[in-house]
Design a protein around this motif. Structure first.
Motif, PDB file in Angstrom:
ATOM      1  N   GLU A 276       0.830  -1.197   0.000  1.00  0.00           N
ATOM      2  CA  GLU A 276       0.000   0.000   0.000  1.00  0.00           C
ATOM      3  C   GLU A 276       0.873   1.259   0.000  1.00  0.00           C
ATOM      4  OE1 GLU A 276      -3.356   2.054   2.864  1.00  0.00           O
ATOM      5  OE2 GLU A 276      -3.127  -0.123   2.912  1.00  0.00           O
ATOM      6  N   LEU A 277       1.875   1.295   0.872  1.00  0.00           N
ATOM      7  CA  LEU A 277       2.753   2.460   0.968  1.00  0.00           C
ATOM      8  C   LEU A 277       3.511   2.708  -0.338  1.00  0.00           C
ATOM      9  CD1 LEU A 277       4.197   1.764   4.541  1.00  0.00           C
ATOM     10  CD2 LEU A 277       2.569   3.574   3.920  1.00  0.00           C
ATOM     11  N   LEU A 278       4.064   1.640  -0.923  1.00  0.00           N
ATOM     12  CA  LEU A 278       4.829   1.798  -2.161  1.00  0.00           C
ATOM     13  C   LEU A 278       3.925   2.100  -3.359  1.00  0.00           C
ATOM     14  CD1 LEU A 278       7.539  -0.969  -1.721  1.00  0.00           C
ATOM     15  CD2 LEU A 278       7.873   1.509  -1.636  1.00  0.00           C
ATOM     16  N   HIS A 279       2.738   1.495  -3.377  1.00  0.00           N
ATOM     17  CA  HIS A 279       1.776   1.756  -4.453  1.00  0.00           C
ATOM     18  C   HIS A 279       1.435   3.244  -4.488  1.00  0.00           C
ATOM     19  CE1 HIS A 279      -1.387   0.788  -7.328  1.00  0.00           C
ATOM     20  NE2 HIS A 279      -2.203   1.538  -6.616  1.00  0.00           N
ATOM     21  N   GLU A 280       1.259   3.839  -3.312  1.00  0.00           N
ATOM     22  CA  GLU A 280       0.960   5.273  -3.226  1.00  0.00           C
ATOM     23  C   GLU A 280       2.104   6.124  -3.768  1.00  0.00           C
ATOM     24  OE1 GLU A 280       0.035   5.959   0.879  1.00  0.00           O
ATOM     25  OE2 GLU A 280      -1.938   5.016   0.714  1.00  0.00           O
ATOM     26  N   LYS A 281       3.322   5.579  -3.762  1.00  0.00           N
ATOM     27  CA  LYS A 281       4.495   6.291  -4.278  1.00  0.00           C
ATOM     28  C   LYS A 281       4.722   5.998  -5.758  1.00  0.00           C
ATOM     29  CE  LYS A 281       6.009   7.930  -0.270  1.00  0.00           C
ATOM     30  NZ  LYS A 281       5.914   9.364   0.010  1.00  0.00           N
TER      31      LYS A 281
END
Length: 105
Positions: free
Chosen positions: A79-84
Motif C-alpha cells: 500500500e505504501l509503495l503503491h501510493e508512491k
C-alpha cells in the motif's frame, strides 16, 4: 473503502517462477532478527519500519514482490509503495507458508 492491491502471488507460484529462472525483484520487510533466521536468496531486506526512509533504494520501473512472515506487513508495504507509484505484488501467506529453501547471511 478498503485499499486493494492490484496483484498478489502465492508462495507456491513465486517458487515456480524462481525455478523457471525468472528475474524477480524481491523485497523482504521483516525485522532484522526474522531476516537473520532465514530469507529467500536474492531478496533485498528493508524492514517495514524503515521503508518510508529507504524506498528510494528500489527501482520504480521494476515490479517489486514484497514478503513478510504472514502477508500482513507486506500488504501494508504494498500500500505504501503503491501510493508512491511503485508496481507491487504481495506474497500472500508470507514465509509462514514458503516451502522453498531459505538462506542465512
Amino acid at each position: 473503502m478498503a485499499f486493494r492491491i492490484p496483484k498478489a502471488v502465492t508462495p507456491q507460484a513465486l517458487s515456480e517462477q524462481m525455478k523457471q529462472g525468472e528475474s524477480l525483484n524481491l523485497l523482504d520487510v521483516r525485522e532484522p532478527v526474522e531476516w537473520a533466521e532465514g530469507h529467500i536468496e536474492g531478496a533485498r531486506h528493508i524492514p517495514l519500519s524503515q521503508l518510508m526512509e529507504r524506498y528510494g533504494e528500489l527501482d520504480p520501473a521494476q515490479e517489486v514482490i514484497i514478503m513478510c512472515r504472514s502477508g500482513s506487513r507486506s500488504g501494508l508495504a504494498c500500500e505504501l509503495l503503491h501510493e508512491k507509484g511503485y508496481k507491487v505484488v504481495n506474497m500472500t501467506g508470507g514465509l509462514n507458508v514458503w516451502t522453498g529453501r531459505l538462506v542465512r547471511d
